[in-house]
Design a protein around this motif. Structure first.
Motif, PDB file in Angstrom:
ATOM      1  N   LEU A 427       0.866  -1.175   0.000  1.00  0.00           N
ATOM      2  CA  LEU A 427       0.000   0.000   0.000  1.00  0.00           C
ATOM      3  C   LEU A 427       0.905   1.228   0.000  1.00  0.00           C
ATOM      4  N   THR A 428       0.824   2.039  -1.052  1.00  0.00           N
ATOM      5  CA  THR A 428       1.674   3.220  -1.176  1.00  0.00           C
ATOM      6  C   THR A 428       0.918   4.460  -0.725  1.00  0.00           C
ATOM      7  N   TYR A 429       1.497   5.180   0.235  1.00  0.00           N
ATOM      8  CA  TYR A 429       0.992   6.493   0.610  1.00  0.00           C
ATOM      9  C   TYR A 429       1.645   7.490  -0.337  1.00  0.00           C
ATOM     10  N   GLU A 430       0.872   8.226  -1.087  1.00  0.00           N
ATOM     11  CA  GLU A 430       1.407   9.050  -2.162  1.00  0.00           C
ATOM     12  C   GLU A 430       1.999  10.372  -1.679  1.00  0.00           C
ATOM     13  N   TRP A 432       4.524  12.180   1.782  1.00  0.00           N
ATOM     14  CA  TRP A 432       5.882  12.383   2.243  1.00  0.00           C
ATOM     15  C   TRP A 432       6.038  11.892   3.678  1.00  0.00           C
ATOM     16  N   GLY A 433       7.280  11.653   4.077  1.00  0.00           N
ATOM     17  CA  GLY A 433       7.561  11.332   5.463  1.00  0.00           C
ATOM     18  C   GLY A 433       7.848   9.862   5.703  1.00  0.00           C
ATOM     19  N   HIS A 434       8.256   9.588   6.943  1.00  0.00           N
ATOM     20  CA  HIS A 434       8.678   8.252   7.352  1.00  0.00           C
ATOM     21  C   HIS A 434       7.660   7.702   8.343  1.00  0.00           C
ATOM     22  N   GLY A 435       7.060   6.559   8.011  1.00  0.00           N
ATOM     23  CA  GLY A 435       5.985   5.993   8.828  1.00  0.00           C
ATOM     24  C   GLY A 435       4.648   6.296   8.200  1.00  0.00           C
ATOM     25  N   VAL A 436       3.838   5.259   7.950  1.00  0.00           N
ATOM     26  CA  VAL A 436       2.636   5.415   7.134  1.00  0.00           C
ATOM     27  C   VAL A 436       1.346   5.157   7.893  1.00  0.00           C
ATOM     28  N   VAL A 437       1.357   4.247   8.858  1.00  0.00           N
ATOM     29  CA  VAL A 437       0.103   3.699   9.381  1.00  0.00           C
ATOM     30  C   VAL A 437      -0.893   4.767   9.800  1.00  0.00           C
ATOM     31  N   ASP A 438      -0.445   5.851  10.419  1.00  0.00           N
ATOM     32  CA  ASP A 438      -1.356   6.853  10.947  1.00  0.00           C
ATOM     33  C   ASP A 438      -1.379   8.138  10.127  1.00  0.00           C
ATOM     34  N   ARG A 439      -1.005   8.076   8.855  1.00  0.00           N
ATOM     35  CA  ARG A 439      -0.931   9.287   8.032  1.00  0.00           C
ATOM     36  C   ARG A 439      -2.307   9.901   7.764  1.00  0.00           C
ATOM     37  N   THR A 440      -3.235   9.084   7.323  1.00  0.00           N
ATOM     38  CA  THR A 440      -4.551   9.570   6.913  1.00  0.00           C
ATOM     39  C   THR A 440      -5.605   8.529   7.280  1.00  0.00           C
ATOM     40  N   PRO A 441      -6.888   8.896   7.250  1.00  0.00           N
ATOM     41  CA  PRO A 441      -7.928   7.881   7.460  1.00  0.00           C
ATOM     42  C   PRO A 441      -7.791   6.708   6.501  1.00  0.00           C
ATOM     43  N   CYS A 442      -7.306   6.955   5.288  1.00  0.00           N
ATOM     44  CA  CYS A 442      -7.125   5.869   4.313  1.00  0.00           C
ATOM     45  C   CYS A 442      -6.086   4.861   4.785  1.00  0.00           C
ATOM     46  N   THR A 443      -4.942   5.335   5.273  1.00  0.00           N
ATOM     47  CA  THR A 443      -3.900   4.404   5.718  1.00  0.00           C
ATOM     48  C   THR A 443      -4.330   3.678   6.991  1.00  0.00           C
ATOM     49  N   THR A 462      -3.312   2.543  -3.353  1.00  0.00           N
ATOM     50  CA  THR A 462      -2.633   3.741  -2.876  1.00  0.00           C
ATOM     51  C   THR A 462      -3.567   4.532  -1.973  1.00  0.00           C
ATOM     52  N   CYS A 463      -2.955   5.390  -1.171  1.00  0.00           N
ATOM     53  CA  CYS A 463      -3.704   6.370  -0.391  1.00  0.00           C
ATOM     54  C   CYS A 463      -3.202   7.755  -0.777  1.00  0.00           C
ATOM     55  N   PRO A 464      -4.114   8.692  -1.079  1.00  0.00           N
ATOM     56  CA  PRO A 464      -3.676  10.025  -1.511  1.00  0.00           C
ATOM     57  C   PRO A 464      -2.951  10.765  -0.407  1.00  0.00           C
ATOM     58  N   ALA A 465      -2.099  11.694  -0.816  1.00  0.00           N
ATOM     59  CA  ALA A 465      -1.302  12.466   0.134  1.00  0.00           C
ATOM     60  C   ALA A 465      -2.173  13.435   0.923  1.00  0.00           C
ATOM     61  N   ARG A 467      -2.257  16.946   2.047  1.00  0.00           N
ATOM     62  CA  ARG A 467      -1.601  18.186   1.636  1.00  0.00           C
ATOM     63  C   ARG A 467      -1.940  19.345   2.553  1.00  0.00           C
ATOM     64  N   SER A 468      -2.399  19.020   3.765  1.00  0.00           N
ATOM     65  CA  SER A 468      -2.812  20.086   4.679  1.00  0.00           C
ATOM     66  C   SER A 468      -1.658  20.780   5.367  1.00  0.00           C
ATOM     67  N   GLY A 469      -0.482  20.141   5.399  1.00  0.00           N
ATOM     68  CA  GLY A 469       0.664  20.728   6.086  1.00  0.00           C
ATOM     69  C   GLY A 469       1.898  20.690   5.223  1.00  0.00           C
ATOM     70  N   GLY A 470       2.940  21.448   5.663  1.00  0.00           N
ATOM     71  CA  GLY A 470       4.192  21.482   4.912  1.00  0.00           C
ATOM     72  C   GLY A 470       5.168  20.470   5.406  1.00  0.00           C
TER      73      GLY A 470
END
Length: 470
Positions: A427-430, A432-443, A462-465, A467-470
């Motif tokens: 499952l690709t989180y589209e 940035w950053g290191h660690g995916v599980v808690d990135r978005t509701p999708c992940t 995939t799960c979309p990025a 984009r709310s933060g820098g």
């Protein structure tokens, strides 16, 4: 740990107590749980395991274990911390390291892997650790000097640590995990490994396939790579994160370097660090080339792009900045890395070629923090009991998670590892950053569905990025 400086790659081996009073017994068959002093919601225990699993009745160490228990759990979910050198016990004491959708359904158990933190930490000569030599060939480093340092440091680690130094590999860690499983009375484990912890998770699935209910490898480590390929791909993924950062600065007015040539700013800072002229205006201390690389890359773990820009701007202006804290990153003790990686660098010329290849992979950053451990491992005076190899996992369905733009574990690694697992699914989180599980509701949803219901996402998911933060 906040800023990942070059010296912190070694710092974890200089702290903690020396291995003492090694007993002679096999693994303890049970766990005597008690409330942890730091957090009454978490239970703590220790388990006795052999230093050398091929000699189960030989000398032993105590491994620290922690548990967050819930009512009516599906079973036990074992959290494998990264680094190497991160503390799973601390992760559980601070908070549940997994999203509530997952943590509320399992008894979450973790540990401090052997040789780290509360589990017989490797201890070395503090003066050697504090006086790391120049590691960057641009600044005058040589392979001979680095190898002399590696031997001296390694021998000091052996003097203070003892035989454990030869048994820090991820296979031994996996065997410790199975001893904990047996002590818990569990027939199977669900496992979640993060970053370097994915290697222990993969080794567990190789050795104990019928003990694995589910396995998540988040920000996955590819153990099949040669040292040359490892350096190339990790340096390239760091450079990719820098390119994403520079692109954001071009677009975002809130970037402290907006309107400037970000590459040129970094090039100037790098040249000053090579010349010994770059000073941290906040601390007043020197910033060496590898410090600059490591501290810059550490901001991309979050990512914290705005903070990265403030940091680089403060170095360029020579003025202290109010906010320059990087994302928390994980320690990287060399001793554990060398136990899993066999490195042969035969000559100064070969080392310089490796350096030139990194520069081509990362024309701006030039290198990555992997340069130090790979170089030191070429002369590290301890056994490599778990050398690089392709995975042999053909029984367990495995969920692999990775960001498209991860500064430490390349998406190329994730694709390659997934291909090595017969029933692996990426499952690709589209983003940035290191660690995916808690990135978005999708992940969170995809990982929860797998761990709770054993349903893998579709191929190519995939799960979309965000984009709310820098």
């Amino acid at each position: 740990m906040r800023l990942l400086r070059t010296t912190t790659l070694l710092a974890a081996v200089a702290v903690g107590a020396t291995l003492a009073g090694a007993a002679t017994a096999a693994a303890t068959p049970d766990l005597d749980w008690a409330q942890c002093g730091e957090n009454a919601a978490v239970e703590c225990a220790t388990i006795t395991v052999p230093i050398d699993w091929s000699r189960p009745h030989g000398d032993t160490i105590e491994v620290a274990v922690a548990r967050r228990a819930v009512e009516n759990p599906i079973g036990t979910l074992f959290y494998l911390p990264g680094g190497p050198g991160d503390s799973g016990v601390r992760r559980l004491l601070d908070r549940d390291p997994l999203p509530d959708e997952i943590g509320s359904r399992f008894d979450v158990v973790s540990f401090d892997p052997r040789g780290t933190n509360r589990s017989a930490p490797v201890t070395c000569d503090a003066e050697l650790v504090a006086n790391l030599p120049v590691t960057n060939p641009d600044a005058g480093a040589t392979l001979a000097g680095m190898r002399d340092y590696a031997r001296a440091l390694g021998e000091s680690c052996r003097e203070h640590t003892g035989p454990l130094l030869d048994h820090l590999d991820s296979v031994s860690v996996a065997r410790d995990v199975d001893a904990i499983r047996a002590a818990l009375g569990e027939r199977e484990l669900s496992l979640y490994g993060r970053s370097y912890g994915t290697l222990a998770g993969a080794m567990y699935a190789e050795r104990y396939p019928h003990r694995v209910r589910a396995l998540v490898l988040d920000s996955v480590f590819d153990h099949s790579l040669s040292p040359r390929r490892f350096l190339w791909t990790q340096t390239a993924t760091g450079e990719d994160s820098f390119r994403e950062f520079a692109s954001w600065c071009d677009r975002a007015e809130e970037c402290a370097l907006h309107g400037q040539d970000v590459d040129a700013v970094y090039d100037t800072l790098y040249a000053k660090s090579v010349a010994g002229e770059l000073v941290d205006p906040t601390s007043g201390g020197p910033v060496r080339p590898m410090d600059l690389v490591n501290r810059t890359v550490s901001f991309f773990y979050g990512p914290s792009s705005a903070e990265a820009a403030v940091f680089l701007r403060s170095l360029a202006d020579g003025a202290p900045a109010a906010r320059v804290a990087a994302e928390e990153t994980e320690p990287f003790p060399v001793a554990a890395f060398c136990a899993d990686h066999r490195v042969s660098i035969r000559s100064e010329r070969q080392w310089q070629r490796l350096w030139a290849q990194q520069n081509r992979a990362a024309p701006t950053l030039r290198t990555h923090f992997a340069w130090l451990p790979v170089t030191l491992c070429s002369a590290w005076p301890a056994e490599t009991n778990n050398p690089q190899h392709r995975l042999d996992i053909d029984h367990t369905p495995v969920l692999v998670l990775n960001s498209a733009h991860d500064p430490a574990t390349s998406i190329e690694w994730a694709r390659n590892v997934t291909r090595q697992i017969d029933h692996g699914r990426l499952l690709t989180y589209e983003g940035w950053g290191h660690g995916v599980v808690d990135r978005t509701p999708c992940t969170v949803e995809a990982t929860t569905r797998y761990l709770v219901d054993l349903e893998l996402p579709r191929r190519g998911a995939t799960c979309p990025a965000d984009r709310s933060g820098g």
